[in-house]
Design a protein around this motif. Structure first.
Motif, PDB file in Angstrom:
ATOM      1  N   LYS A 139     -19.965  37.278  21.766  1.00 63.61           N
ATOM      2  CA  LYS A 139     -18.606  37.617  22.226  1.00 63.61           C
ATOM      3  C   LYS A 139     -17.725  38.006  21.036  1.00 63.61           C
ATOM      4  CE  LYS A 139     -18.278  34.903  26.457  1.00 63.61           C
ATOM      5  NZ  LYS A 139     -17.600  33.768  27.102  1.00 63.61           N
ATOM      6  N   TYR A 140     -17.869  37.304  19.919  1.00 63.37           N
ATOM      7  CA  TYR A 140     -17.087  37.623  18.730  1.00 63.37           C
ATOM      8  C   TYR A 140     -17.361  39.065  18.287  1.00 63.37           C
ATOM      9  CZ  TYR A 140     -15.960  37.987  13.786  1.00 63.37           C
ATOM     10  OH  TYR A 140     -15.491  38.440  12.584  1.00 63.37           O
ATOM     11  N   PHE A 141     -18.640  39.437  18.210  1.00 65.56           N
ATOM     12  CA  PHE A 141     -18.984  40.788  17.768  1.00 65.56           C
ATOM     13  C   PHE A 141     -18.516  41.845  18.762  1.00 65.56           C
ATOM     14  CE2 PHE A 141     -22.416  38.878  14.982  1.00 65.56           C
ATOM     15  CZ  PHE A 141     -21.776  39.204  13.802  1.00 65.56           C
ATOM     16  N   ILE A 142     -18.690  41.586  20.063  1.00 62.33           N
ATOM     17  CA  ILE A 142     -18.236  42.546  21.079  1.00 62.33           C
ATOM     18  C   ILE A 142     -16.734  42.768  20.959  1.00 62.33           C
ATOM     19  CG2 ILE A 142     -17.838  42.834  23.568  1.00 62.33           C
ATOM     20  CD1 ILE A 142     -20.645  43.563  22.875  1.00 62.33           C
ATOM     21  N   LYS A 143     -15.954  41.699  20.853  1.00 65.67           N
ATOM     22  CA  LYS A 143     -14.497  41.840  20.708  1.00 65.67           C
ATOM     23  C   LYS A 143     -14.152  42.639  19.452  1.00 65.67           C
ATOM     24  CE  LYS A 143     -13.070  37.724  23.209  1.00 65.67           C
ATOM     25  NZ  LYS A 143     -12.500  36.379  23.110  1.00 65.67           N
TER      26      LYS A 143
END
Length: 142
Positions: A113-117
């Motif tokens: 989720k961190y990378f997608i955001k």
């Protein structure tokens, strides 16, 4: 199905443009088919980032469509920007693509989720193309 004598307000391409070897021919044809106020909405695989270029070269021999696929590279992007301006553009997969192949469990989901955001918040057009997948809405330059 379309009529080559008509022009269109919207042209939608999902995973289509990277199947054209000659990007000049493709972009010129789209330019002729689009009205002056028209837009193109598309999602494409990008090979602008060298990491994805290397990754694709490894699995490419095993792809069923390897003979008629040319992922988006700098020449295509430059040609696109010579005729069209970006209204909106997002990309994903610069980092998250590598995590997406691993079975998910909670700590990894947080990292994913961190990378997608992070990927979805890139504001620089050229930076967005470094993702493995790019979606954009573009309009003709006036």
């Amino acid at each position: 199905i379309y009529d080559f004598n008509e022009t269109y307000d919207v042209i939608y391409c999902h995973g289509v443009m990277h199947h054209f070897k000659d990007c000049d021919l493709l972009i010129n044809k789209i330019d002729k088919l689009l009205t002056n106020e028209g837009i193109i909405i598309f999602t494409e695989v990008s090979q602008y980032c060298f990491i994805h270029k290397i990754a694709r070269s490894i699995y490419r021999p095993f792809q069923s469509d390897r003979l008629w696929e040319w992922p988006i590279e700098r020449k295509f992007i430059e040609r696109l920007y010579s005729k069209f301006s970006v209204i909106n553009i997002i990309g994903w997969g610069k980092y998250s693509i590598f995590i997406s192949f691993i079975p998910m469990f909670y700590p990894l989901i947080v990292v994913y989720k961190y990378f997608i955001k992070k990927e979805l918040n890139i504001k620089d057009d050229w930076g967005v193309w470094k993702n493995s997948t790019v979606s954009a809405i573009v309009k003709k330059l006036q």
